[in-house]
Design a protein around this motif. Structure first.
Motif, short mmCIF file in Angstrom:
data_model
loop_
_atom_site.label_atom_id
_atom_site.label_comp_id
_atom_site.label_asym_id
_atom_site.label_seq_id
_atom_site.Cartn_x
_atom_site.Cartn_y
_atom_site.Cartn_z
N HIS A 138 0.85 -1.21 0.10
CA HIS A 138 -0.07 0.04 0.17
C HIS A 138 0.81 1.31 0.02
CE1 HIS A 138 -3.82 -2.03 0.31
NE2 HIS A 138 -3.62 -2.27 1.48
N GLY A 139 0.23 2.40 -0.41
CA GLY A 139 0.82 3.46 -0.56
C GLY A 139 -0.02 4.36 0.27
N PRO A 259 1.40 3.59 10.38
CA PRO A 259 2.91 4.00 10.40
C PRO A 259 3.04 4.69 9.30
CG PRO A 259 2.57 1.98 11.23
CD PRO A 259 1.18 2.29 10.83
N LEU A 260 2.48 4.44 8.03
CA LEU A 260 2.81 5.34 7.13
C LEU A 260 2.18 6.67 7.23
CD1 LEU A 260 2.22 2.93 3.91
CD2 LEU A 260 4.45 3.55 5.03
N PRO A 283 14.25 0.10 11.23
CA PRO A 283 15.01 0.26 12.73
C PRO A 283 16.11 0.81 12.84
CG PRO A 283 13.92 -1.85 12.27
CD PRO A 283 13.97 -1.29 10.84
N GLY A 284 16.18 1.90 13.69
CA GLY A 284 17.24 2.80 14.10
C GLY A 284 17.54 3.91 13.06
N LYS A 285 16.32 3.90 12.10
CA LYS A 285 16.53 5.22 11.02
C LYS A 285 15.12 5.94 11.17
CE LYS A 285 17.25 6.33 6.10
NZ LYS A 285 17.57 5.82 4.70
N THR A 286 14.09 4.91 10.98
CA THR A 286 12.84 5.89 10.90
C THR A 286 11.82 5.53 12.11
OG1 THR A 286 11.59 4.23 9.41
CG2 THR A 286 12.87 5.67 8.48
N VAL A 323 9.30 7.47 3.07
CA VAL A 323 7.85 7.17 2.70
C VAL A 323 7.74 7.95 1.07
CG1 VAL A 323 5.40 8.29 2.91
CG2 VAL A 323 6.59 7.07 4.76
N HIS A 324 8.50 8.88 1.00
CA HIS A 324 8.21 9.63 -0.38
C HIS A 324 9.02 8.97 -1.30
CE1 HIS A 324 6.52 13.87 -0.13
NE2 HIS A 324 6.62 13.39 1.43
#
Length: 347
Positions: A138-139, A259-260, A283-286, A323-324
């Motif tokens: 999904h977007g 989350p998105l 994980p560890g980034k977003t 996400v982008h």
């Protein structure tokens, strides 16, 4: 009917994740193909077919296409397509999208085996399919969900005490892990006085007792002014912008878009590994991912963000960029169109 290449089904009147998917995708798909919806519970802004139109024109092939595509997302929609194609001999090919992350029933497996193409919304949901399939995640609508840009987007505009907010949105019930979030906040907020927790979502009559028990736990902890149930809000999008951390503690999910929605709003996410959450978060980034149902792990994962709001902001920026890059809604629409095109090319 002659201009309708694809029929997108929605046989369930009550709003659901499937309904939301249809509502978001069809306008984008309509820019490139002839597509119409069929079923109740959809806004009048979408192209729609009436049942009379369906039965008067379904046996006529669409202009320039060898057949029409019937896109199902539920068992009754698959069954209806099988009857139309195999019994009534309508020129149709059947596509099914599966978000389920469990072993399918024998009946559902029987239906799926009769599809001409199958889409899974995540690698995890695809692992439960016993047929060839294409993963199309999904977007998210990046115009609807966006970072804070005005004073009203700030948490302070809500008139709720606290400098920062941590949010948990969705129906208030055991499946969604609302109790895990409340317990984590009861444990953590006394240590971090600048933070307030907000919970938004519908409480149905069936789950009223569950919600009342949570409120009693909050009251007993003396945190009634710092863990706040907002109820259903008119526009949840602004709350994604107002919180500095979003928590998705579900015990189980189909896909799970929250989350998105949070990351598209510039907000980092701590989530369970239910649904597709583990495939959405880096994980560890977003953000962070913990085992579903593990309250201790959830508390441990949340703590660093409350301790360091600047880190939360950095993770939020990284989530927005991710996400982008990976989850624009147009990418989902294009990937589904590619499945259609392969069917049409096969004749």
């Amino acid at each position: 009917m002659g201009s309708v290449d694809v029929i997108a089904l929605n046989f369930k009147k009550r709003l659901s994740g499937v309904t939301s998917t249809v509502v978001q995708l069809v306008p984008l798909q309509a820019r490139k193909i002839g597509i119409a919806t069929l079923g109740p519970g959809l806004p009048d802004t979408l192209p729609k077919l009436r049942w009379g139109q369906l039965f008067s024109g379904l046996w006529t092939r669409p202009k320039g296409r060898p057949f029409r595509i019937w896109h199902a997302r539920r068992n009754p929609e698959m069954l209806a397509g099988i009857v139309l194609r195999d019994v009534l001999r309508a020129p149709l090919k059947l596509v099914f999208t599966s978000a389920a992350q469990r072993d399918h029933t024998s009946y559902t497996k029987w239906l799926i085996r009769r599809m001409d193409a199958v889409i899974a919304t995540s690698a995890r949901s695809g692992s439960f399919l016993k047929v060839p399939h294409t993963v199309v995640m999904h977007g998210i609508d990046l115009d609807a969900f966006r970072p804070a840009a005005s004073p009203d987007d700030a948490f302070g505009a809500a008139g709720i005490p606290g400098r920062y907010a941590v949010g948990c949105f969705g129906r208030v019930r055991h499946q969604k892990g609302t109790d895990l979030f409340v317990d984590a906040m009861i444990a953590l907020l006394p240590e971090f006085p600048d933070w307030t927790a907000v919970i938004s979502g519908r409480v149905t009559a069936e789950h009223r007792g569950f919600a009342d028990q949570l409120q009693a736990r909050i009251d007993n902890a003396g945190l009634a002014q710092r863990i706040i149930f907002l109820g259903e809000v008119p526009d949840i999008k602004i709350w994604y912008r107002r919180v500095s951390l979003y928590v998705a503690p579900s015990r189980n999910e189909g896909f799970g878009l929250t989350p998105l929605e949070a990351m598209a709003s510039g907000t980092p996410v701590v989530a369970s590994d239910a649904g597709a959450y583990a495939e959405l978060i880096v994980p560890g980034k977003t953000g962070a991912v913990v085992p579903a149902g593990d309250g201790a792990a959830l508390r441990t994962a949340i703590r660093p963000y409350l301790a360091d709001p600047e880190m939360a902001q950095q993770f939020g920026k990284a989530g927005l960029a991710d996400v982008h890059e990976r989850f624009p809604l147009q990418r989902e629409a294009d990937a589904i169109l590619a499945v259609y095109e392969r069917l049409w090319a096969s004749g």
